[in-house]
Write an enzyme that holds these catalytic residues in place. Structure first.
Site, PDB file in Angstrom:
ATOM      1  N   ASP A 164       0.801  -1.335  -0.075  1.00 45.26           N
ATOM      2  CA  ASP A 164      -0.051  -0.075   0.228  1.00 45.26           C
ATOM      3  C   ASP A 164       0.932   1.251   0.145  1.00 45.26           C
ATOM      4  O   ASP A 164       2.111   1.166   0.270  1.00 45.26           O
ATOM      5  CB  ASP A 164      -1.005  -0.059   1.257  1.00 45.26           C
ATOM      6  CG  ASP A 164      -1.865   0.931   1.271  1.00 45.26           C
ATOM      7  OD1 ASP A 164      -2.413   1.478   0.143  1.00 45.26           O
ATOM      8  OD2 ASP A 164      -2.090   1.583   2.395  1.00 45.26           O
ATOM      9  N   ASP A 175      -0.106   5.137   1.143  1.00 39.72           N
ATOM     10  CA  ASP A 175      -0.475   5.922   2.200  1.00 39.72           C
ATOM     11  C   ASP A 175      -0.359   5.072   3.535  1.00 39.72           C
ATOM     12  O   ASP A 175      -1.332   4.386   3.717  1.00 39.72           O
ATOM     13  CB  ASP A 175      -1.550   6.642   1.910  1.00 39.72           C
ATOM     14  CG  ASP A 175      -1.657   7.396   0.837  1.00 39.72           C
ATOM     15  OD1 ASP A 175      -0.727   7.579   0.134  1.00 39.72           O
ATOM     16  OD2 ASP A 175      -2.756   7.989   0.499  1.00 39.72           O
TER      17      ASP A 175
END
EC number: 3.1.3.15
Length: 375
Positions: free
Chosen positions: A8, A10
């Site tokens: 991922d 953020d």
């Protein structure tokens, strides 16, 4: 075959602000430890793919240009440190859209699922939200939820790198027959006090030497038909221990492979040409072990015992135990012992094996220690 680490963005690579949008340069901050961890994973053969949900990216509330600037700077910084991403996959839908390309959906993964060069058994996903873990489950790969204030989680980047790059070598073997029930648990990368319970106290004491002097965590539990004799319990314990060693070592990449003593060992006795391998003194006794995790089981024993048993362990089963370990682990072991006291001689054998194991299982890199390409 290449393992992929899906990550991922953020909250995983860069910290996530309160408004959940990194749309300005001043919001760009890297998560602690991410760069050294990813360098370690890169050196272990991993490739990296970013998979990120960016709610409404390209809309008026989240212009593409506001995203591109900080994102490109992030990628440039990673590249300057030697970390390059194979691909950056962004889903721009809103949660209410229920798009199949939005995590935890795997719609963006179709080309990867069709790629037969990916090692899915070693691939993994790292993210900060439960949807990242669900995404990993949908891909049938391991998922790591990074520890954050917003969403919890149990992992930091250093721990993830250790778990994947070092591949902790653990095994649990349960061997059940009509005669015995044996459970062996070991962790070659963790030091801990050994625990053994076989119903044979002297045998327990010997097994403890393997974990203690081998430098790894070892737990052995055995229930056997001791009302008949000790043979099945000792033999099956050796087989279970050998199987556990084989499973924990895996493909054996990076290990020393051999356990032996250099020619200038301070323990060598002048004029005794029978000694070789890791040589260990115990009062008047001297024992040596030389071994090779070749995958071809072979056992040579040079020694004898005057007593029929030491404690509750028949001395005839001492070499038989080691042969059982070799047969199940694919180990080539040469074991030699000289001395007067049979207790010392038996214990010297177990300790010499343990010290040779300690040397052979030590990791020294990632290369396979064989020109054959397999062990």
């Amino acid at each position: 075959m290449t393992p992929i680490l899906f990550v991922d963005r953020d909250g995983t690579l860069i910290t996530e602000p309160a408004d959940f949008q990194i749309d300005a340069y001043e919001k760009l901050r890297f998560v602690d430890g991410v760069i050294p961890a990813m360098l370690k994973l890169r050196d272990a053969g991993y490739q990296f793919v970013i998979v990120s949900n960016q709610d409404g990216l390209g809309s008026e509330s989240y212009p593409q240009a506001s995203f591109d600037g900080p994102n490109n700077l992030m990628l440039q910084i990673f590249a300057s440190q030697g970390i390059v991403f194979r691909e950056v996959l962004i889903d721009c839908s809103w949660p209410a859209d229920n798009a199949p390309t939005r995590k935890p959906g795997v719609g963006l993964m179709v080309p990867y699922l069709q790629d037969r060069t990916i090692d899915w058994s070693r691939s993994a996903m790292v993210g900060d939200r439960i949807t990242d873990i669900q995404f990993a489950q949908n891909l049938n790969i391991r998922g790591f939820q990074l520890r954050t204030e917003q969403f919890g989680g149990d992992w930091d980047w250093a721990g993830i790198a250790h778990e994947l790059a070092d591949a902790p070598r653990r095994a649990v073997v349960q061997r059940n027959t009509k005669e015995t029930r044996i459970r062996v648990e070991l962790d070659l990368d963790r030091v801990a006090e050994p625990h053994t319970a076989t119903g044979l106290p002297f045998f327990d004491h010997m097994l403890e030497q393997i974990g203690k002097h081998g430098g790894f965590a070892l737990d052995i539990r055995a229930e056997g038909d001791l009302h008949i004799d000790e043979h099945h319990t000792i033999e099956d314990t050796g087989l279970a221990l050998g199987q556990a060693l084989r499973e924990a070592l895996g493909d054996k990449r990076g290990i020393g492979r051999y356990g032996f003593d250099p020619d200038d060992s301070p323990w060598r006795v002048a004029g005794d040409t029978t000694q070789h391998g890791f040589t260990l003194p115990m009062d008047e006794t001297i024992a040596s072990a030389a071994l090779d995790f070749s995958g071809r089981p072979y056992f040579v024993f040079d020694g004898d015992f005057k007593r029929e048993r030491v404690g509750d362990m028949p001395t005839e089963l001492v070499p038989h135990f080691f042969r059982s370990v070799c047969d199940a682990s694919g180990l080539n072991l040469h074991l030699h012992v000289r001395g007067e006291n049979d207790h010392h001689k038996v214990e010297g054998c177990f300790k010499a094996l343990a010290r040779a194991l300690r040397q052979a299982i030590r990791r020294e890199g990632t290369a396979l220690p064989s020109t054959k390409g397999a062990l």
